[in-house]
Scaffold this active site. Structure first.
Site, short mmCIF file in Angstrom:
data_model
loop_
_atom_site.label_atom_id
_atom_site.label_comp_id
_atom_site.label_asym_id
_atom_site.label_seq_id
_atom_site.Cartn_x
_atom_site.Cartn_y
_atom_site.Cartn_z
CG ASN A 10 -14.69 13.32 -4.18
OD1 ASN A 10 -15.18 13.76 -3.15
ND2 ASN A 10 -14.57 12.02 -4.43
CD1 TRP A 11 -12.12 19.44 -2.68
CD2 TRP A 11 -12.12 20.57 -0.75
NE1 TRP A 11 -11.46 20.62 -2.90
CE2 TRP A 11 -11.45 21.34 -1.73
CE3 TRP A 11 -12.24 21.09 0.54
CZ2 TRP A 11 -10.90 22.59 -1.46
CZ3 TRP A 11 -11.70 22.35 0.81
CH2 TRP A 11 -11.03 23.08 -0.18
CE LYS A 12 -11.55 10.94 -2.96
NZ LYS A 12 -10.75 9.76 -3.28
CG HIS A 92 -16.34 8.00 -4.76
ND1 HIS A 92 -15.44 7.20 -4.10
CD2 HIS A 92 -15.61 8.89 -5.47
CE1 HIS A 92 -14.22 7.59 -4.41
NE2 HIS A 92 -14.29 8.61 -5.24
CD GLU A 166 -13.61 8.75 -9.41
OE1 GLU A 166 -12.97 9.80 -9.41
OE2 GLU A 166 -14.12 8.28 -8.38
N GLY A 172 -6.16 7.83 -5.66
CA GLY A 172 -5.24 8.17 -4.58
C GLY A 172 -3.91 7.44 -4.62
CB SER A 211 -3.90 9.26 -9.83
OG SER A 211 -3.88 8.53 -8.62
N GLY A 232 -9.67 14.15 -6.89
CA GLY A 232 -9.62 14.11 -5.44
C GLY A 232 -8.47 14.93 -4.89
N GLY A 233 -7.35 14.27 -4.61
CA GLY A 233 -6.22 14.92 -3.95
C GLY A 233 -5.77 16.21 -4.61
P1 PGA Z 1 -7.85 11.06 -6.54
O1 PGA Z 1 -9.39 10.74 -6.19
O2 PGA Z 1 -7.85 12.15 -7.59
O3 PGA Z 1 -7.26 11.50 -5.24
O4 PGA Z 1 -7.27 9.81 -7.06
C1 PGA Z 1 -10.37 10.76 -7.19
C2 PGA Z 1 -11.70 10.36 -6.61
O5 PGA Z 1 -11.76 9.46 -5.76
O6 PGA Z 1 -12.74 10.92 -7.00
#
Ligand code: PGA
Length: 248
Positions: A10-12, A92, A166, A172, A211, A232-233
């Site tokens: 998920n590149w946001k 999300h 999630e 994050g 995370s 995400g990250g």
């Molecule tokens: P994260 O984000 O891996 O950076 O915690 C996950 C997400 O929000 O889908």
């Protein structure tokens, strides 16, 4: 039943055309993976990334529930599909919080994704206060049941949908729940899916997100009913995402 794992980045609101070579590198890694791999990108990159990345599916991070109309700035599921997207994240927590999306909104969007022949990744998760109050499982199961579409078949074919658990406080932050807490939640979500859809509920991937990274992905994905990850990250470069994909 062990489901084929699904690992989704998920590149946001990250990524420009300068990142296309890295997306191609992620695709090359995914070519040798046991898991299905997708990346949900900003809408501006969907079409160009689809051409760059033959071994992964490209997805979006949201869509409007309606097929067209007076909704300035919005994109319908059909428009996203036309650009080559195969997946769309719905519900999300960042959209539930920042855009005030309700379970009813998420349900309508998820139905729109299915109607457009794409795969919906429906997100649910509790806040830290809800986790601390001991009510996380009940709250998240209710959120799921209220966000799931009534119909997950189209023309008699079972539609493609996954669920992503999630915990909001894990997104994050570098913090994750205990493996026991993840196991408890995923089992409860599996039971809820079976309660709603019968045996079809056994075939729906339940992803963990929050995370997840190369250091914890193997442990998380070894938990029963953790059928992949929403990342995400740690999905933002081939270097970081490669080990997560390898764990799938
Ligand atoms: P994260 O984000 O891996 O950076 O915690 C996950 C997400 O929000 O889908």
């Amino acid at each position: 039943m062990t489901l084929k794992k699904l690992v989704v980045g998920n590149w946001k609101m990250n990524g420009t055309k300068a990142d296309l070579p890295d997306i191609a590198a992620i695709s090359d890694i995914a070519a040798h993976s046991k898991a299905d791999v997708a990346i949900c990108l900003p809408a501006t990159l969907i079409e160009s990334a689809s051409a760059f990345a033959p071994h992964i599916a490209i997805g979006a991070q949201d869509c409007h529930a309606n097929p067209n109309g007076a909704h300035t700035g919005c994109l319908s599921a059909q428009m996203i599909a036309e650009c080559g997207a195969k997946y769309v994240i719905t519900g999300h927590s960042e959209r539930r919080q920042d855009q005030g999306e309700s379970n009813a909104d998420v349900k309508a969007k998820t139905q729109a994704v299915i109607t457009a022949d794409m795969h919906a990744i429906l997100c649910v998760g509790e806040s830290e206060a809800q986790r601390d109050s001991g009510e996380a499982v009940d709250i998240v199961v209710t959120q799921l049941l209220d966000s799931l579409p009534d119909m997950i078949s189209k023309d008699g074919v079972i539609a493609s949908i996954s669920v992503a658990y999630e915990p909001i406080w894990a997104i994050g932050t570098g913090r994750i729940p205990s493996l026991n807490d993840v196991a408890e939640m995923h089992l409860a979500l599996r039971e809820a899916l079976i309660g709603r859809y019968g045996d079809i509920g056994k075939q729906i991937n339940i992803l963990y997100g929050g995370s997840m990274n190369g250091a914890n992905a193997s442990d998380l994905m070894a938990i029963p009913h953790v059928d992949g990850g929403l990342v995400g990250g740690a999905s933002l470069s081939a270097e970081k995402f490669g080990p997560v994909i390898a764990a799938g």
